[in-house]
Design an enzyme around this catalytic site. Structure first.
Site, mmCIF file in Angstrom:
data_model
loop_
_atom_site.group_PDB
_atom_site.id
_atom_site.type_symbol
_atom_site.label_atom_id
_atom_site.label_comp_id
_atom_site.label_asym_id
_atom_site.label_seq_id
_atom_site.Cartn_x
_atom_site.Cartn_y
_atom_site.Cartn_z
ATOM 1 N N SER A 123 0.844 -1.192 0.000
ATOM 2 C CA SER A 123 0.000 0.000 0.000
ATOM 3 C C SER A 123 0.878 1.238 0.000
ATOM 4 O O SER A 123 1.979 1.231 0.543
ATOM 5 C CB SER A 123 -0.917 0.004 1.229
ATOM 6 N N LYS A 175 -3.862 -7.418 3.136
ATOM 7 C CA LYS A 175 -4.027 -6.313 2.185
ATOM 8 C C LYS A 175 -5.454 -6.275 1.644
ATOM 9 O O LYS A 175 -6.014 -5.197 1.406
ATOM 10 C CB LYS A 175 -3.031 -6.463 1.033
ATOM 11 N N HIS A 178 -7.468 -4.661 4.298
ATOM 12 C CA HIS A 178 -7.055 -3.254 4.268
ATOM 13 C C HIS A 178 -7.841 -2.491 3.212
ATOM 14 O O HIS A 178 -8.363 -1.404 3.460
ATOM 15 C CB HIS A 178 -5.545 -3.191 3.999
ATOM 16 N N ASN A 179 -7.939 -3.062 2.018
ATOM 17 C CA ASN A 179 -8.646 -2.377 0.933
ATOM 18 C C ASN A 179 -10.153 -2.341 1.170
ATOM 19 O O ASN A 179 -10.819 -1.381 0.789
ATOM 20 C CB ASN A 179 -8.331 -3.047 -0.400
ATOM 21 N N GLU A 182 -10.671 0.460 3.432
ATOM 22 C CA GLU A 182 -10.487 1.679 2.634
ATOM 23 C C GLU A 182 -11.784 2.060 1.918
ATOM 24 O O GLU A 182 -12.160 3.238 1.884
ATOM 25 C CB GLU A 182 -9.361 1.430 1.629
#
Length: 303
Positions: A123, A175, A178-179, A182
């Protein structure tokens, strides 16, 4: 250390730059020879090659091959690298946004050949060159130890912004989540600013508010910084489309929540709102209006 980078898009090229600035030696390859040649001419310690065979020959053992290619092309690239001469003890790092389940399968396949596989959730976007990248890394202790010098360079600092989060697959899983987070954060900001923008009688200054929130507010963040910068350029964001794409990780996050029966309603709705943004005309909204007109006699605006 000496390693290679395959895939020189915006992120891959900037990762090469950050590594080169720190004194690492990088052998680079891209399907566009002009891109790799230009980067070689720009940076000390960077050597461009035209074939994967040449790339493998220029690397010391254990060879480290770092991939920054779209997830659709990872399997073919791994096959080509193996055919070029990668051998037992060497390492393949996938730093793109691959599905963690595919990373687990790739790790198992490569393990049978004695090749290490590391999945690095990455990221930072275009700002990673200056600020460093957030790296969520999955793989064996042995493989991570070998690539640690590169990880420390790519991260914001030696001790922060990166970590060995678990076995193969764990990097891309973290990840993915994480996205998904987001998506939810971005949707919350977007809805809040739209609500304030619609309060015409108060004549609120969106740019001023974004700048106020950047300092001391509990909602301050890099995403808010990006909003403030965009509002400074164009308060109505008139040059931007309202079509919002998704790159896959949000969908994978929702699928994982279903498989594990873990409720994530905010993240799910954020993804659904992206789908809604792509409709020129909403059939479901017309169905809703038909029902409102039918049971309540409500006046419905014509098309």
């Amino acid at each position: 250390m000496k390693l290679s980078m395959i895939g020189l898009g915006k992120m891959g090229a900037n990762m090469v730059r950050r590594l080169a600035y720190a004194g690492h030696e990088i052998v680079i390859y891209d399907i566009s020879k002009d891109v790799s040649t230009d980067l070689e001419n720009e940076l000390n310690g960077v050597v461009a090659v035209n074939t994967l065979d040449e790339l493998i020959k220029k690397l010391p053992s254990p060879k480290v091959v770092w991939l920054m290619v779209p997830h659709q092309h990872v399997d073919k690239m791994i096959e080509d690298i193996l055919n070029a001469g990668l051998s037992s003890g060497d390492i393949i790092v996938d730093g793109g946004n691959s599905n963690y389940k595919l990373s687990q399968k790739r790790g198992e396949m490569l393990q049978q050949r004695g090749v290490h596989f590391v999945d690095s959730g990455t990221s930072g976007g275009v700002w990673g060159l200056e600020n460093g990248y957030s790296l969520m890394v999955g793989g064996s202790d042995e493989a991570i130890q070998i690539i640690k010098p590169a990880l420390k360079t790519l991260a914001p600092s030696d001790e922060s912004g990166w970590g060995h989060v678990g076995p193969v697959g764990a990097g891309h899983y973290v990840k993915m989540v994480h996205n998904g987070i987001e998506y939810g954060m971005m949707q919350a900001y977007a809805e809040g600013f739209e609500l304030m923008h619609s309060k015409h009688e108060m004549d609120l200054d969106m740019h001023q508010i974004s700048r106020i929130w950047q300092h001391g507010s509990v909602v301050r963040s890099w995403l808010l910084d990006l909003i403030a910068d965009a509002l400074e350029q164009d308060i109505e964001m008139s040059e931007l489309s309202d079509f919002v794409d998704d790159s896959g990780e949000g969908r994978w996050t929702i699928q994982d929540s279903i498989e594990n029966a873990v409720p994530i309603p905010v993240l799910t709705l954020a993804l659904q709102m992206r789908f809604r943004s792509r409709q020129d005309s909403s059939y479901s909204a017309r169905v809703l209006n038909a029902m409102r007109a039918g049971f309540g006699g409500h006046t419905i605006k014509s098309k």
